[in-house]
Design a protein around this motif. Sequence first.
Motif, PDB file in Angstrom:
ATOM      1  N   ASN A 189      43.446  30.319  43.807  1.00 31.75           N
ATOM      2  CA  ASN A 189      43.571  29.365  44.911  1.00 31.75           C
ATOM      3  C   ASN A 189      42.912  28.021  44.607  1.00 31.75           C
ATOM      4  O   ASN A 189      43.066  27.077  45.378  1.00 31.75           O
ATOM      5  CB  ASN A 189      42.973  29.951  46.196  1.00 31.75           C
ATOM      6  N   THR A 190      42.211  27.924  43.505  1.00 36.69           N
ATOM      7  CA  THR A 190      41.571  26.672  43.109  1.00 36.69           C
ATOM      8  C   THR A 190      41.977  26.351  41.682  1.00 36.69           C
ATOM      9  O   THR A 190      41.922  27.214  40.796  1.00 36.69           O
ATOM     10  CB  THR A 190      40.039  26.767  43.196  1.00 36.69           C
ATOM     11  N   SER A 191      42.362  25.120  41.476  1.00 34.50           N
ATOM     12  CA  SER A 191      42.787  24.704  40.142  1.00 34.50           C
ATOM     13  C   SER A 191      42.399  23.259  39.908  1.00 34.50           C
ATOM     14  O   SER A 191      42.166  22.488  40.853  1.00 34.50           O
ATOM     15  CB  SER A 191      44.304  24.882  39.967  1.00 34.50           C
ATOM     16  N   MET A 192      42.353  22.917  38.631  1.00 34.81           N
ATOM     17  CA  MET A 192      41.978  21.572  38.224  1.00 34.81           C
ATOM     18  C   MET A 192      42.842  21.203  37.024  1.00 34.81           C
ATOM     19  O   MET A 192      43.138  22.057  36.176  1.00 34.81           O
ATOM     20  CB  MET A 192      40.487  21.526  37.857  1.00 34.81           C
ATOM     21  N   ALA A 193      43.252  19.943  36.944  1.00 35.12           N
ATOM     22  CA  ALA A 193      44.100  19.465  35.853  1.00 35.12           C
ATOM     23  C   ALA A 193      43.526  18.187  35.277  1.00 35.12           C
ATOM     24  O   ALA A 193      43.133  17.280  36.017  1.00 35.12           O
ATOM     25  CB  ALA A 193      45.531  19.222  36.342  1.00 35.12           C
ATOM     26  N   VAL A 194      43.467  18.137  33.944  1.00 33.25           N
ATOM     27  CA  VAL A 194      43.024  16.945  33.208  1.00 33.25           C
ATOM     28  C   VAL A 194      44.044  16.700  32.109  1.00 33.25           C
ATOM     29  O   VAL A 194      44.280  17.597  31.289  1.00 33.25           O
ATOM     30  CB  VAL A 194      41.616  17.135  32.611  1.00 33.25           C
ATOM     31  N   PRO A 195      44.670  15.530  32.053  1.00 38.23           N
ATOM     32  CA  PRO A 195      44.609  14.397  32.983  1.00 38.23           C
ATOM     33  C   PRO A 195      45.206  14.739  34.345  1.00 38.23           C
ATOM     34  O   PRO A 195      45.823  15.784  34.529  1.00 38.23           O
ATOM     35  CB  PRO A 195      45.442  13.328  32.270  1.00 38.23           C
ATOM     36  N   ALA A 196      45.048  13.809  35.291  1.00 36.67           N
ATOM     37  CA  ALA A 196      45.502  14.038  36.648  1.00 36.67           C
ATOM     38  C   ALA A 196      47.027  13.994  36.724  1.00 36.67           C
ATOM     39  O   ALA A 196      47.726  13.691  35.744  1.00 36.67           O
ATOM     40  CB  ALA A 196      44.889  12.988  37.579  1.00 36.67           C
ATOM     41  N   ILE A 197      47.544  14.311  37.888  1.00 35.09           N
ATOM     42  CA  ILE A 197      48.983  14.292  38.124  1.00 35.09           C
ATOM     43  C   ILE A 197      49.534  12.876  37.896  1.00 35.09           C
ATOM     44  O   ILE A 197      48.929  11.886  38.315  1.00 35.09           O
ATOM     45  CB  ILE A 197      49.277  14.766  39.556  1.00 35.09           C
ATOM     46  N   ASP A 198      50.661  12.809  37.210  1.00 38.23           N
ATOM     47  CA  ASP A 198      51.339  11.533  36.899  1.00 38.23           C
ATOM     48  C   ASP A 198      50.496  10.622  36.023  1.00 38.23           C
ATOM     49  O   ASP A 198      50.764   9.421  35.954  1.00 38.23           O
ATOM     50  CB  ASP A 198      51.728  10.779  38.185  1.00 38.23           C
ATOM     51  N   ARG A 199      49.510  11.151  35.326  1.00 41.11           N
ATOM     52  CA  ARG A 199      48.659  10.315  34.474  1.00 41.11           C
ATOM     53  C   ARG A 199      48.728  10.722  33.005  1.00 41.11           C
ATOM     54  O   ARG A 199      47.982  10.182  32.192  1.00 41.11           O
ATOM     55  CB  ARG A 199      47.200  10.392  34.949  1.00 41.11           C
ATOM     56  N   PHE A 200      49.619  11.653  32.672  1.00 40.59           N
ATOM     57  CA  PHE A 200      49.694  12.073  31.270  1.00 40.59           C
ATOM     58  C   PHE A 200      50.391  10.972  30.474  1.00 40.59           C
ATOM     59  O   PHE A 200      51.483  10.534  30.834  1.00 40.59           O
ATOM     60  CB  PHE A 200      50.462  13.393  31.134  1.00 40.59           C
ATOM     61  N   PRO A 201      49.806  10.511  29.376  1.00 38.36           N
ATOM     62  CA  PRO A 201      50.381   9.368  28.653  1.00 38.36           C
ATOM     63  C   PRO A 201      51.702   9.725  27.981  1.00 38.36           C
ATOM     64  O   PRO A 201      51.799  10.682  27.212  1.00 38.36           O
ATOM     65  CB  PRO A 201      49.306   9.018  27.610  1.00 38.36           C
ATOM     66  N   GLY A 202      52.718   8.923  28.293  1.00 34.89           N
ATOM     67  CA  GLY A 202      54.000   9.072  27.619  1.00 34.89           C
ATOM     68  C   GLY A 202      54.917  10.117  28.204  1.00 34.89           C
ATOM     69  O   GLY A 202      56.133  10.022  28.074  1.00 34.89           O
ATOM     70  N   ARG A 203      54.395  11.149  28.870  1.00 35.24           N
ATOM     71  CA  ARG A 203      55.233  12.238  29.383  1.00 35.24           C
ATOM     72  C   ARG A 203      54.731  12.605  30.777  1.00 35.24           C
ATOM     73  O   ARG A 203      53.802  13.397  30.929  1.00 35.24           O
ATOM     74  CB  ARG A 203      55.177  13.463  28.458  1.00 35.24           C
ATOM     75  N   ALA A 204      55.340  12.013  31.783  1.00 32.21           N
ATOM     76  CA  ALA A 204      54.957  12.281  33.170  1.00 32.21           C
ATOM     77  C   ALA A 204      55.673  13.540  33.653  1.00 32.21           C
ATOM     78  O   ALA A 204      56.591  13.492  34.470  1.00 32.21           O
ATOM     79  CB  ALA A 204      55.293  11.089  34.046  1.00 32.21           C
ATOM     80  N   LEU A 205      55.255  14.704  33.108  1.00 29.77           N
ATOM     81  CA  LEU A 205      55.896  15.960  33.465  1.00 29.77           C
ATOM     82  C   LEU A 205      55.240  16.618  34.666  1.00 29.77           C
ATOM     83  O   LEU A 205      55.885  17.347  35.419  1.00 29.77           O
ATOM     84  CB  LEU A 205      55.866  16.919  32.268  1.00 29.77           C
ATOM     85  N   LEU A 206      53.950  16.397  34.846  1.00 28.47           N
ATOM     86  CA  LEU A 206      53.223  17.018  35.943  1.00 28.47           C
ATOM     87  C   LEU A 206      53.214  16.066  37.132  1.00 28.47           C
ATOM     88  O   LEU A 206      52.642  14.974  37.067  1.00 28.47           O
ATOM     89  CB  LEU A 206      51.797  17.346  35.498  1.00 28.47           C
TER      90      LEU A 206
END
Length: 339
Positions: A211-228
């Motif tokens: 129920n708790t998650s964390m993502a690095v880099p953040a959403i829409d912040r991945f360089p070159g590939r905005a997949l998340l």
Amino acid sequence: PFFYFSPLLAWQSEIAVLRHTHLQLWHTAPGSMPLPPCRLTRPDFEPMPERNYSLIRKLASTSLRLNTVLICALFLNLLMLAACYWALSKVVAEERNKVMLHFNRLVGDIHQHEKFIDRIAQHGNQASQNQPTSGLTVQSQMRVDTPGVRIFEAAQYTFSMPFTLAQQHVTSGPHPGNFALGVMLANFYSRFWSTSVYPAPQVFVIGALGNTSMAVPAIDRFPGRALLTTENYLAAVERIYTALPVGKDSTGGVHVRWAPAQHFIAGESRELLGYLDFRLPDALWWTPEVKRRIFIVTLLDLERINDPEQLFERPIYDRLQLLSPQGDSLIDAVGVAQS
């Protein structure tokens, strides 16, 4: 035997008579005009035809030219075969180099992911002692606030690496330790992958309950590939959580494990999932009553290994000239600045 040679003897006697007659016709009386020679032949006698060798000479000349042409054609064929063999060997060597380079980069990328996860797991327990969580400055904003789902985007400073913190089915607000964990993870992520020759991956931290998650880099912040994105983030976390062995208490393991590649994030590429579980200190998680077992996950994008710039063993150009807007030549060769 005499009967066999009798025709030949008769033919020779007739020739002798003809010669004698011919001589008598030439020796006429004195003072008279000599008569032209007269040759008496038998009506049934035919002279032997002369041999004609011109056809044989033409055949021999034609055969010689054909042999010369055949030798030249054979030499050209051998030359073409040698050229084809050389070109084919170059193509095979190039493909072999690409395969070996791709495999070496894949293995090196896997080792780099394992090193990154191991360092996080090794220093996770001492993180709260080495860096106090109370003095951290965190700038956060809420991106999604719906019943049962809250998604935050936070960073230590405006120029720092941002991270995403998501909560599902949680009644209380986020604990300050969660943001402190995100700040430390984002800082270590930036420091580690900025000096690596391999591409930086998408990293997740998922709790044991999911129920708790964390993502690095953040959403829409991945360089070159905005997949998340915000729309597919929770679905991606659900797929990753399903692939993790959450039912087995393997805390304390020292080796990074890998799950089969699949489409964890939206897109055509597949990712290898590397993970390791460990326990966090109380200062970095919600409350002592909640399970502090977390999974650190990295996604190795297989499509990024096939980047042509990483596969080429040599530059795609022989020479490069770079001109400034003022017309000055900044580069006149590959990677060599003009002095």
